[in-house]
Design an enzyme around this catalytic site. Structure first.
Site, PDB file in Angstrom:
ATOM      1  N   SER A 153       0.812  -1.210   0.000  1.00 26.28           N
ATOM      2  CA  SER A 153       0.000   0.000   0.000  1.00 26.28           C
ATOM      3  C   SER A 153       0.855   1.273   0.000  1.00 26.28           C
ATOM      4  O   SER A 153       1.701   1.427  -0.858  1.00 26.28           O
ATOM      5  CB  SER A 153      -0.953  -0.059   1.186  1.00 26.28           C
ATOM      6  N   LYS A 192       4.213   2.181  -2.492  1.00 28.54           N
ATOM      7  CA  LYS A 192       4.614   3.404  -3.204  1.00 28.54           C
ATOM      8  C   LYS A 192       6.079   3.705  -2.842  1.00 28.54           C
ATOM      9  O   LYS A 192       6.925   3.967  -3.708  1.00 28.54           O
ATOM     10  CB  LYS A 192       3.725   4.594  -2.789  1.00 28.54           C
ATOM     11  N   HIS A 194      -7.833  -5.452  -0.005  1.00 20.92           N
ATOM     12  CA  HIS A 194      -6.575  -4.759   0.261  1.00 20.92           C
ATOM     13  C   HIS A 194      -5.903  -5.353   1.505  1.00 20.92           C
ATOM     14  O   HIS A 194      -6.393  -5.170   2.612  1.00 20.92           O
ATOM     15  CB  HIS A 194      -6.956  -3.292   0.507  1.00 20.92           C
TER      16      HIS A 194
END
Ligand code: GCU
Length: 421
Positions: free
Chosen positions: A259, A263, A401
């Site tokens: 998540s 990044k 997720h």
């Protein structure tokens, strides 16, 4: 009914932005705008890149500069002093499978210090150097296992409610299947991301960013590095430490981020070629997903929910993705020729699984310059039919997720293939 209306009215008064955002989010594939991706292999001067030498000399540095100046901020070059204190060395943890070490990092500059805590597991049977998974945890080192001797850190304490420091112990075990990873012969090094940059408004003075020269310059430069840049920098410091340890094969490190940490992992891997494999798990907007698809979380949302994640320059693309002169396939390509892995989940529409896949696909031409295969087709693979045969790996699994046992099985299989284990 009256109560529902009252709640709605209160929402409009107190969270107008939130309502506006939820109205704006697109989950309809037919509403994805027509877009043209910025060229991967054509330089800003218009020259086509045809060799890996020109990629490395010209295009790669150009793209790194664009991502620094317009998205994640420029990582300063200062060398920050760091001291390591081993707080624990314990043999035979995890049912005898591993040895554990806990190391305090003290970063300092002038008279200011920031402390961070690294938790390391080494396969007990190793007897030599082992490959390592490096990754930040979200809820404290003590969240990855229930053992009461696992310490929690300064950064974790800062962002948590005082009085309940222990409540996350063991709460993230499913995301860190330590016994499984260790049994496959990999070490694990994890740190709480709040130690490097506490992920909460108003705590920047407690981040490592505050140790660098020029901190708090006013006006704020448009390419100022922020939390994602700092987390990326911090993973390099974990690798610095492992490089010095006799038990770690530092040429075989896998940086795994989930998540917001996905990044940061991509940005770390782009800048620091020592990471042998980089894994982005459900990293979505500002990570693996193509911004120009404007599907799920948009540039405006990702850079507004936590305004201290990206460089201020990124804000110019709020509701303006069409004018982005770069996109995330170019970030993934910066890993070439090292293997990179993108993982999605069907239920994680917010992160735009298709956009994550397409970005991995469109990074392939950079790998082809090295004679390597990226992803051959722009058709998404079936659910739980992972692509592991090229230097760019991908899977989409069922579920939401998260980081699951299925994800770890794929990461380890991919790493085994590339490390020829
Ligand atoms: C939020 C945010 C995402 C981020 C995620 C996470 O959902 O919008 O961009 O990836 O948090 O880090 O869990």
């Amino acid at each position: 009914m009256k109560n529902i209306l009252l709640v709605l009215l209160l929402c409009i008064i107190f969270f107008p932005e939130g309502l506006a955002q939820s109205r704006e989010v697109n989950y309809d594939e037919s509403k994805v705008p027509q877009y043209t991706l910025p060229e991967l292999l054509i330089t800003t001067a218009g020259k086509r890149i045809e060799s890996k030498e020109d990629w490395e000399k010209v295009r790669r540095p150009e793209l790194l500069k664009i991502f620094s100046e317009q998205m994640y901020g420029t990582t300063p070059g200062d060398k920050i002093k760091v001291e390591y204190t081993v707080l624990e060395k314990k043999q035979g943890v995890l049912n005898g499978l591993a040895d554990r070490q806990q190391i305090e990092f003290t970063f300092s500059s002038g008279d200011k210090e920031i402390k961070a805590l690294l938790l390391v597991y080494i396969p007990a049977t190793a007897g030599g150097k082992v490959p390592f998974f490096i990754g930040y945890n979200f809820k404290g080192n003590h969240s990855v296992d229930t053992d009461p001797r696992i310490l929690y850190s300064e950064g974790f304490k800062l962002v948590k409610e005082p009085g309940h420091p222990d409540w996350e112990r063991g709460s993230q075990q499913t995301r860190w299947p330590l016994e499984y990873i260790i049994s496959k012969g990999y070490g694990v090094a994890t740190m709480n991301y709040h130690d490097i940059f506490p992920d909460k408004d108003g705590l920047k003075d407690h981040s490592i960013v505050s140790l660098f020269s020029g901190y708090d310059k006013s006006p704020q430069p448009s390419d100022e590095w922020q939390a994602i840049g700092a987390w990326a920098w911090g993973s390099g410091r974990i690798l610095d430490y492992l490089e010095k340890q006799s038990y770690a094969d530092a040429a075989k490190t896998v940086l795994m981020g989930h998540s917001r940490q996905g990044k940061a992992a991509l940005w770390a891997g782009a800048q620091d070629p020592r990471f042998a494999i980089v894994i982005s798990n459900n990293s979505g907007s500002g990570g693996a997903a193509l911004s120009k698809r404007v599907y799920g979380e948009t540039v405006k949302i990702v850079s507004s929910i936590k305004p201290f994640w990206f460089a201020p320059a990124f804000n110019q693309y709020h509701d303006n993705e069409a004018n982005l002169p770069f996109d995330q396939h170019q970030l993934i390509a910066l890993m070439a020729p090292r293997p990179v892995y993108v993982a999605s989940a069907v239920g994680d529409r917010w992160a735009d699984p298709k956009g994550e896949f397409l970005s991995a696909y469109h990074a392939s031409p950079a790998y082809e310059l090295y004679g390597l295969k990226g992803i051959a087709s722009d058709h998404m693979p079936e659910i739980e039919s992972p692509l592991h045969d090229g230097a760019i790996g991908y899977h989409i699994r069922k579920g939401v997720h998260d980081v699951t046992a299925y994800d770890w099985e794929q990461f380890i299989h991919f790493a085994d293939l590339h490390f020829k284990r």
